[in-house]
Scaffold this motif. Structure first.
Motif, PDB file in Angstrom:
ATOM      1  N   LYS A 255       0.752  -1.178  -0.040  1.00 34.35           N
ATOM      2  CA  LYS A 255       0.094  -0.085   0.208  1.00 34.35           C
ATOM      3  C   LYS A 255       0.650   1.194   0.027  1.00 34.35           C
ATOM      4  O   LYS A 255       0.499   2.153  -0.637  1.00 34.35           O
ATOM      5  CB  LYS A 255      -1.042  -0.123   1.024  1.00 34.35           C
ATOM      6  CG  LYS A 255      -2.091   1.002   1.146  1.00 34.35           C
ATOM      7  CD  LYS A 255      -3.062   1.059   2.138  1.00 34.35           C
ATOM      8  CE  LYS A 255      -4.045   1.881   2.149  1.00 34.35           C
ATOM      9  NZ  LYS A 255      -5.230   1.516   1.825  1.00 34.35           N
ATOM     10  N   LYS A 256       2.225   1.145   0.654  1.00 29.38           N
ATOM     11  CA  LYS A 256       2.782   2.513   0.664  1.00 29.38           C
ATOM     12  C   LYS A 256       3.462   2.708  -0.581  1.00 29.38           C
ATOM     13  O   LYS A 256       3.470   4.033  -0.861  1.00 29.38           O
ATOM     14  CB  LYS A 256       4.104   2.211   1.878  1.00 29.38           C
ATOM     15  CG  LYS A 256       5.065   3.548   1.874  1.00 29.38           C
ATOM     16  CD  LYS A 256       6.213   3.167   2.843  1.00 29.38           C
ATOM     17  CE  LYS A 256       7.204   4.642   2.901  1.00 29.38           C
ATOM     18  NZ  LYS A 256       8.168   4.244   3.645  1.00 29.38           N
ATOM     19  N   LYS A 257       3.892   1.614  -1.208  1.00 27.27           N
ATOM     20  CA  LYS A 257       4.286   2.112  -2.600  1.00 27.27           C
ATOM     21  C   LYS A 257       3.211   2.370  -3.583  1.00 27.27           C
ATOM     22  O   LYS A 257       3.574   3.434  -4.304  1.00 27.27           O
ATOM     23  CB  LYS A 257       5.133   0.947  -3.049  1.00 27.27           C
ATOM     24  CG  LYS A 257       6.606   0.404  -2.391  1.00 27.27           C
ATOM     25  CD  LYS A 257       7.349  -0.295  -3.385  1.00 27.27           C
ATOM     26  CE  LYS A 257       8.741  -0.291  -2.636  1.00 27.27           C
ATOM     27  NZ  LYS A 257       9.552  -1.064  -3.641  1.00 27.27           N
ATOM     28  N   LEU A 258       2.081   1.763  -3.312  1.00 29.98           N
ATOM     29  CA  LEU A 258       0.871   2.282  -4.322  1.00 29.98           C
ATOM     30  C   LEU A 258       0.495   3.609  -4.076  1.00 29.98           C
ATOM     31  O   LEU A 258       0.401   4.346  -4.945  1.00 29.98           O
ATOM     32  CB  LEU A 258      -0.519   1.344  -4.041  1.00 29.98           C
ATOM     33  CG  LEU A 258      -0.336   0.082  -4.586  1.00 29.98           C
ATOM     34  CD1 LEU A 258      -1.368  -0.940  -4.093  1.00 29.98           C
ATOM     35  CD2 LEU A 258      -0.131   0.046  -6.257  1.00 29.98           C
ATOM     36  N   ASN A 259       0.695   4.146  -2.953  1.00 28.54           N
ATOM     37  CA  ASN A 259       0.650   5.654  -2.493  1.00 28.54           C
ATOM     38  C   ASN A 259       1.483   6.544  -2.925  1.00 28.54           C
ATOM     39  O   ASN A 259       1.296   7.670  -3.512  1.00 28.54           O
ATOM     40  CB  ASN A 259       0.165   5.757  -1.163  1.00 28.54           C
ATOM     41  CG  ASN A 259      -1.110   5.178  -0.409  1.00 28.54           C
ATOM     42  OD1 ASN A 259      -2.020   4.915  -1.355  1.00 28.54           O
ATOM     43  ND2 ASN A 259      -0.915   4.854   1.008  1.00 28.54           N
ATOM     44  N   GLU A 260       2.762   6.116  -3.171  1.00 28.03           N
ATOM     45  CA  GLU A 260       3.611   6.822  -3.576  1.00 28.03           C
ATOM     46  C   GLU A 260       3.850   7.128  -5.103  1.00 28.03           C
ATOM     47  O   GLU A 260       4.180   8.139  -5.638  1.00 28.03           O
ATOM     48  CB  GLU A 260       5.232   6.091  -3.396  1.00 28.03           C
ATOM     49  CG  GLU A 260       5.460   5.998  -1.872  1.00 28.03           C
ATOM     50  CD  GLU A 260       7.005   5.204  -1.708  1.00 28.03           C
ATOM     51  OE1 GLU A 260       7.403   4.618  -2.765  1.00 28.03           O
ATOM     52  OE2 GLU A 260       7.191   5.016  -0.596  1.00 28.03           O
ATOM     53  N   LEU A 261       2.764   6.505  -5.804  1.00 22.14           N
ATOM     54  CA  LEU A 261       2.383   6.656  -7.244  1.00 22.14           C
ATOM     55  C   LEU A 261       1.769   7.774  -7.287  1.00 22.14           C
ATOM     56  O   LEU A 261       1.726   8.360  -8.518  1.00 22.14           O
ATOM     57  CB  LEU A 261       1.816   5.567  -7.942  1.00 22.14           C
ATOM     58  CG  LEU A 261       2.933   4.232  -8.126  1.00 22.14           C
ATOM     59  CD1 LEU A 261       1.860   3.138  -8.335  1.00 22.14           C
ATOM     60  CD2 LEU A 261       3.824   4.467  -9.112  1.00 22.14           C
ATOM     61  N   ASN A 262       0.917   8.459  -6.300  1.00 18.33           N
ATOM     62  CA  ASN A 262       0.391   9.359  -6.294  1.00 18.33           C
ATOM     63  C   ASN A 262      -0.640   9.539  -7.604  1.00 18.33           C
ATOM     64  O   ASN A 262      -0.976  10.569  -8.418  1.00 18.33           O
ATOM     65  CB  ASN A 262       1.039  10.833  -6.491  1.00 18.33           C
ATOM     66  CG  ASN A 262       0.379  12.036  -6.191  1.00 18.33           C
ATOM     67  OD1 ASN A 262      -0.879  12.000  -5.364  1.00 18.33           O
ATOM     68  ND2 ASN A 262       0.686  13.138  -6.660  1.00 18.33           N
ATOM     69  N   ILE A 263      -1.527   8.465  -7.828  1.00 22.58           N
ATOM     70  CA  ILE A 263      -2.327   8.129  -8.956  1.00 22.58           C
ATOM     71  C   ILE A 263      -3.728   9.251  -8.760  1.00 22.58           C
ATOM     72  O   ILE A 263      -4.192   9.274  -7.600  1.00 22.58           O
ATOM     73  CB  ILE A 263      -2.878   6.858  -9.067  1.00 22.58           C
ATOM     74  CG1 ILE A 263      -1.565   6.075  -9.352  1.00 22.58           C
ATOM     75  CG2 ILE A 263      -3.872   6.563 -10.160  1.00 22.58           C
ATOM     76  CD1 ILE A 263      -1.823   4.385  -9.153  1.00 22.58           C
ATOM     77  N   GLN A 264      -3.897  10.108  -9.845  1.00 26.33           N
ATOM     78  CA  GLN A 264      -5.154  10.917  -9.660  1.00 26.33           C
ATOM     79  C   GLN A 264      -5.928  10.638 -10.998  1.00 26.33           C
ATOM     80  O   GLN A 264      -5.239  10.357 -12.164  1.00 26.33           O
ATOM     81  CB  GLN A 264      -4.871  12.337  -9.593  1.00 26.33           C
ATOM     82  CG  GLN A 264      -3.788  12.657  -8.267  1.00 26.33           C
ATOM     83  CD  GLN A 264      -3.344  13.766  -8.296  1.00 26.33           C
ATOM     84  OE1 GLN A 264      -3.868  14.664  -8.973  1.00 26.33           O
ATOM     85  NE2 GLN A 264      -2.500  14.252  -7.298  1.00 26.33           N
ATOM     86  N   ASN A 265      -6.978  11.277 -10.743  1.00 24.84           N
ATOM     87  CA  ASN A 265      -7.883  10.909 -12.140  1.00 24.84           C
ATOM     88  C   ASN A 265      -7.706  12.025 -13.138  1.00 24.84           C
ATOM     89  O   ASN A 265      -8.411  13.396 -12.695  1.00 24.84           O
ATOM     90  CB  ASN A 265      -9.471  10.909 -11.809  1.00 24.84           C
ATOM     91  CG  ASN A 265     -10.569  10.710 -12.746  1.00 24.84           C
ATOM     92  OD1 ASN A 265      -9.784  10.775 -14.122  1.00 24.84           O
ATOM     93  ND2 ASN A 265     -11.737  10.277 -12.471  1.00 24.84           N
ATOM     94  N   GLY A 266      -6.964  11.883 -14.089  1.00 22.33           N
ATOM     95  CA  GLY A 266      -6.902  12.852 -15.264  1.00 22.33           C
ATOM     96  C   GLY A 266      -7.838  13.286 -16.173  1.00 22.33           C
ATOM     97  O   GLY A 266      -7.817  13.939 -16.895  1.00 22.33           O
ATOM     98  N   ASN A 267      -8.616  12.395 -16.090  1.00 21.56           N
ATOM     99  CA  ASN A 267     -10.041  12.488 -17.004  1.00 21.56           C
ATOM    100  C   ASN A 267     -10.918  13.594 -16.646  1.00 21.56           C
ATOM    101  O   ASN A 267     -11.696  14.056 -17.607  1.00 21.56           O
ATOM    102  CB  ASN A 267     -10.790  11.025 -17.213  1.00 21.56           C
ATOM    103  CG  ASN A 267      -9.879  10.119 -18.034  1.00 21.56           C
ATOM    104  OD1 ASN A 267      -8.850  10.382 -18.394  1.00 21.56           O
ATOM    105  ND2 ASN A 267     -10.319   8.772 -18.172  1.00 21.56           N
ATOM    106  N   GLU A 268     -11.110  13.668 -15.598  1.00 22.24           N
ATOM    107  CA  GLU A 268     -12.334  14.773 -14.821  1.00 22.24           C
ATOM    108  C   GLU A 268     -12.100  15.822 -15.482  1.00 22.24           C
ATOM    109  O   GLU A 268     -13.110  16.450 -15.987  1.00 22.24           O
ATOM    110  CB  GLU A 268     -12.166  14.718 -13.283  1.00 22.24           C
ATOM    111  CG  GLU A 268     -12.711  13.243 -12.539  1.00 22.24           C
ATOM    112  CD  GLU A 268     -12.501  13.549 -11.110  1.00 22.24           C
ATOM    113  OE1 GLU A 268     -12.131  14.218 -10.681  1.00 22.24           O
ATOM    114  OE2 GLU A 268     -13.513  12.606 -10.689  1.00 22.24           O
TER     115      GLU A 268
END
Length: 172
Positions: free
Chosen positions: A155-168
């Motif tokens: 989970k920590k490494k997943l959070n480091e990816l800082n994934i955001q919805n760029g489609n909105e």
């Protein structure tokens, strides 16, 4: 040793997908200029990822040549092809890569046949990854990594990816 070739039209998530593979232990870069653009691929000591948006720098890369170069070094090549919502992709391309949305549509109509023809010619296995599956369901990331036989991310490494919805923003 595996070499992952991340391919897709501009603005479809090739950078994000490459960052994910790097987070899982692949050597590579998510930048526009790749570390192996001018240097030969390294000898296989760990998995690598090579990203190429298409077109790249206004040119259409020679995918078979890239695959052959990787194989000559001793890599087993696996492609990861990216896709994204057509509207968001065309809007993003029109803002960042092409003159207008019509040109974006024209590119989108050419890119996938170009990629899949090259992969078929070189007998490269591929998986299709959608930007939306990544941004809306981060558990899909570990499913992808398992399929590619790479270590999954905590989970920590997943959070480091800082994934955001760029489609909105393209639908606002």
């Amino acid at each position: 040793m595996n070499a992952y070739l991340v391919l897709g039209p501009e603005s479809t998530g090739t950078r994000l997908t490459t960052r994910i593979l790097m987070k899982a232990g692949c050597l590579g870069s998510d930048q526009h200029a790749q570390i192996w653009d001018n240097d030969p691929f390294p000898s296989p000591s760990q998995p690598i990822v090579f990203r190429r948006s298409i077109p790249h720098n206004k040119t259409w890369p020679d995918i078979p040549r890239i695959v052959q170069s990787l194989r000559e070094k001793g890599y087993t090549v696996q492609a990861v092809v990216t896709a994204r919502d057509w509207h968001a992709t065309s809007k993003s391309q029109a803002k960042l890569h092409v003159k207008n949305q019509s040109e974006a549509y024209a590119n989108l109509g050419k890119v996938y046949p170009y990629i899949f023809d090259a992969l078929a010619k070189e007998n490269v296995p591929y998986i299709l990854v959608t930007y939306e599956s990544i941004i809306h369901n981060t558990s899909s990331i570990n499913t992808l990594l398992e399929y590619l036989q790479l270590p999954t991310l905590e989970k920590k490494k997943l959070n480091e990816l800082n994934i955001q919805n760029g489609n909105e923003k393209w639908y606002a």
